[in-house]
Write a protein that holds these residues in place. Structure first.
Motif, PDB file in Angstrom:
ATOM      1  N   ASN A  94      12.759  56.937  15.954  1.00  0.00           N
ATOM      2  CA  ASN A  94      13.635  55.896  16.467  1.00  0.00           C
ATOM      3  C   ASN A  94      13.553  54.679  15.540  1.00  0.00           C
ATOM      4  O   ASN A  94      12.467  54.175  15.286  1.00  0.00           O
ATOM      5  N   PHE A  95      14.708  54.253  15.042  1.00  0.00           N
ATOM      6  CA  PHE A  95      14.794  53.045  14.228  1.00  0.00           C
ATOM      7  C   PHE A  95      15.139  51.885  15.150  1.00  0.00           C
ATOM      8  O   PHE A  95      16.079  51.980  15.939  1.00  0.00           O
ATOM      9  N   VAL A  96      14.387  50.798  15.055  1.00  0.00           N
ATOM     10  CA  VAL A  96      14.669  49.608  15.847  1.00  0.00           C
ATOM     11  C   VAL A  96      15.552  48.699  14.993  1.00  0.00           C
ATOM     12  O   VAL A  96      15.148  48.289  13.908  1.00  0.00           O
ATOM     13  N   ARG A  97      16.762  48.424  15.496  1.00  0.00           N
ATOM     14  CA  ARG A  97      17.809  47.681  14.797  1.00  0.00           C
ATOM     15  C   ARG A  97      18.396  48.544  13.675  1.00  0.00           C
ATOM     16  O   ARG A  97      18.155  49.724  13.614  1.00  0.00           O
ATOM     17  N   GLY A  98      19.198  47.979  12.822  1.00  0.00           N
ATOM     18  CA  GLY A  98      19.814  48.725  11.734  1.00  0.00           C
ATOM     19  C   GLY A  98      21.190  49.249  12.094  1.00  0.00           C
ATOM     20  O   GLY A  98      21.789  48.851  13.089  1.00  0.00           O
ATOM     21  N   CYS A  99      21.720  50.144  11.287  1.00  0.00           N
ATOM     22  CA  CYS A  99      23.058  50.721  11.452  1.00  0.00           C
ATOM     23  C   CYS A  99      22.985  51.909  12.416  1.00  0.00           C
ATOM     24  O   CYS A  99      22.534  52.988  12.027  1.00  0.00           O
ATOM     25  N   PRO A 100      23.434  51.739  13.657  1.00  0.00           N
ATOM     26  CA  PRO A 100      23.210  52.746  14.686  1.00  0.00           C
ATOM     27  C   PRO A 100      23.701  54.152  14.347  1.00  0.00           C
ATOM     28  O   PRO A 100      22.942  55.111  14.490  1.00  0.00           O
ATOM     29  N   GLY A 101      24.925  54.290  13.890  1.00  0.00           N
ATOM     30  CA  GLY A 101      25.460  55.631  13.642  1.00  0.00           C
ATOM     31  C   GLY A 101      24.688  56.395  12.587  1.00  0.00           C
ATOM     32  O   GLY A 101      24.272  57.535  12.796  1.00  0.00           O
ATOM     33  N   SER A 102      24.477  55.769  11.460  1.00  0.00           N
ATOM     34  CA  SER A 102      23.755  56.425  10.367  1.00  0.00           C
ATOM     35  C   SER A 102      22.318  56.735  10.755  1.00  0.00           C
ATOM     36  O   SER A 102      21.797  57.818  10.456  1.00  0.00           O
ATOM     37  N   LEU A 103      21.676  55.795  11.412  1.00  0.00           N
ATOM     38  CA  LEU A 103      20.271  56.002  11.764  1.00  0.00           C
ATOM     39  C   LEU A 103      20.107  57.050  12.856  1.00  0.00           C
ATOM     40  O   LEU A 103      19.142  57.819  12.839  1.00  0.00           O
TER      41      LEU A 103
ATOM     42  N   ALA B 275      22.061  59.623  13.128  1.00  0.00           N
ATOM     43  CA  ALA B 275      22.256  60.880  12.402  1.00  0.00           C
ATOM     44  C   ALA B 275      20.979  61.291  11.675  1.00  0.00           C
ATOM     45  O   ALA B 275      20.570  62.453  11.723  1.00  0.00           O
ATOM     46  N   ILE B 276      20.331  60.334  11.017  1.00  0.00           N
ATOM     47  CA  ILE B 276      19.083  60.631  10.306  1.00  0.00           C
ATOM     48  C   ILE B 276      18.037  61.158  11.280  1.00  0.00           C
ATOM     49  O   ILE B 276      17.362  62.157  11.001  1.00  0.00           O
ATOM     50  N   THR B 277      17.908  60.515  12.443  1.00  0.00           N
ATOM     51  CA  THR B 277      16.891  60.952  13.399  1.00  0.00           C
ATOM     52  C   THR B 277      17.135  62.382  13.855  1.00  0.00           C
ATOM     53  O   THR B 277      16.191  63.151  14.012  1.00  0.00           O
ATOM     54  N   GLU B 278      18.387  62.738  14.048  1.00  0.00           N
ATOM     55  CA  GLU B 278      18.702  64.108  14.465  1.00  0.00           C
ATOM     56  C   GLU B 278      18.445  65.114  13.344  1.00  0.00           C
ATOM     57  O   GLU B 278      17.981  66.216  13.593  1.00  0.00           O
ATOM     58  N   LEU B 279      18.761  64.730  12.120  1.00  0.00           N
ATOM     59  CA  LEU B 279      18.587  65.642  10.990  1.00  0.00           C
ATOM     60  C   LEU B 279      17.126  65.910  10.649  1.00  0.00           C
ATOM     61  O   LEU B 279      16.799  66.996  10.162  1.00  0.00           O
ATOM     62  N   VAL B 280      16.241  64.948  10.895  1.00  0.00           N
ATOM     63  CA  VAL B 280      14.837  65.151  10.531  1.00  0.00           C
ATOM     64  C   VAL B 280      14.024  65.821  11.643  1.00  0.00           C
ATOM     65  O   VAL B 280      12.944  66.349  11.368  1.00  0.00           O
ATOM     66  N   LYS B 281      14.522  65.817  12.869  1.00  0.00           N
ATOM     67  CA  LYS B 281      13.795  66.485  13.963  1.00  0.00           C
ATOM     68  C   LYS B 281      13.580  67.950  13.621  1.00  0.00           C
ATOM     69  O   LYS B 281      14.500  68.644  13.171  1.00  0.00           O
ATOM     70  N   GLY B 282      12.357  68.404  13.826  1.00  0.00           N
ATOM     71  CA  GLY B 282      12.043  69.806  13.572  1.00  0.00           C
ATOM     72  C   GLY B 282      11.655  70.106  12.135  1.00  0.00           C
ATOM     73  O   GLY B 282      11.240  71.207  11.816  1.00  0.00           O
ATOM     74  N   GLN B 283      11.801  69.126  11.250  1.00  0.00           N
ATOM     75  CA  GLN B 283      11.436  69.300   9.843  1.00  0.00           C
ATOM     76  C   GLN B 283       9.955  68.987   9.652  1.00  0.00           C
ATOM     77  O   GLN B 283       9.379  68.211  10.406  1.00  0.00           O
ATOM     78  N   THR B 284       9.369  69.545   8.618  1.00  0.00           N
ATOM     79  CA  THR B 284       7.989  69.195   8.314  1.00  0.00           C
ATOM     80  C   THR B 284       7.950  67.782   7.730  1.00  0.00           C
ATOM     81  O   THR B 284       8.924  67.318   7.121  1.00  0.00           O
ATOM     82  N   VAL B 285       6.826  67.133   7.931  1.00  0.00           N
ATOM     83  CA  VAL B 285       6.652  65.789   7.379  1.00  0.00           C
ATOM     84  C   VAL B 285       6.842  65.832   5.866  1.00  0.00           C
ATOM     85  O   VAL B 285       7.528  64.987   5.291  1.00  0.00           O
ATOM     86  N   ALA B 286       6.272  66.821   5.219  1.00  0.00           N
ATOM     87  CA  ALA B 286       6.372  66.938   3.759  1.00  0.00           C
ATOM     88  C   ALA B 286       7.824  67.070   3.297  1.00  0.00           C
ATOM     89  O   ALA B 286       8.222  66.458   2.299  1.00  0.00           O
TER      90      ALA B 286
END
Length: 79
Positions: A27-36, A38-49
């Protein structure tokens, strides 16, 4: 839940949760809501690396960093 204070971007902090090396929540606090969102959804389930590898070094215009780059920095600091 981990919290990372950002620097040089519109988002003021990033909250994230990792389970066994996998990104479970971001979760990004503040910033550009739509883009952020999208990023949160795309990284879910991915490895940290993998997230660090893909997002490190991304810039926002003339800035030296970006919200995705800050997420990579947050995850690197977590490791």
């Amino acid at each position: 839940m981990e919290v990372f204070k950002t620097s040089g971007v519109c988002a003021s902090e990033i909250e994230f949760e990792i389970d066994n090396g996998i990104v479970k929540h971001v979760n990004f606090v503040r910033g550009c809501p739509g883009s952020l969102l999208a990023i949160t959804e795309l990284v879910k389930g991915q490895t940290v690396a993998e997230v660090i590898k893909r997002l490190s070094g991304i810039r926002c215009g003339e800035k030296e960093t970006s919200c995705p780059d800050q997420l990579a920095k947050a995850l690197s600091a977590y490791l």
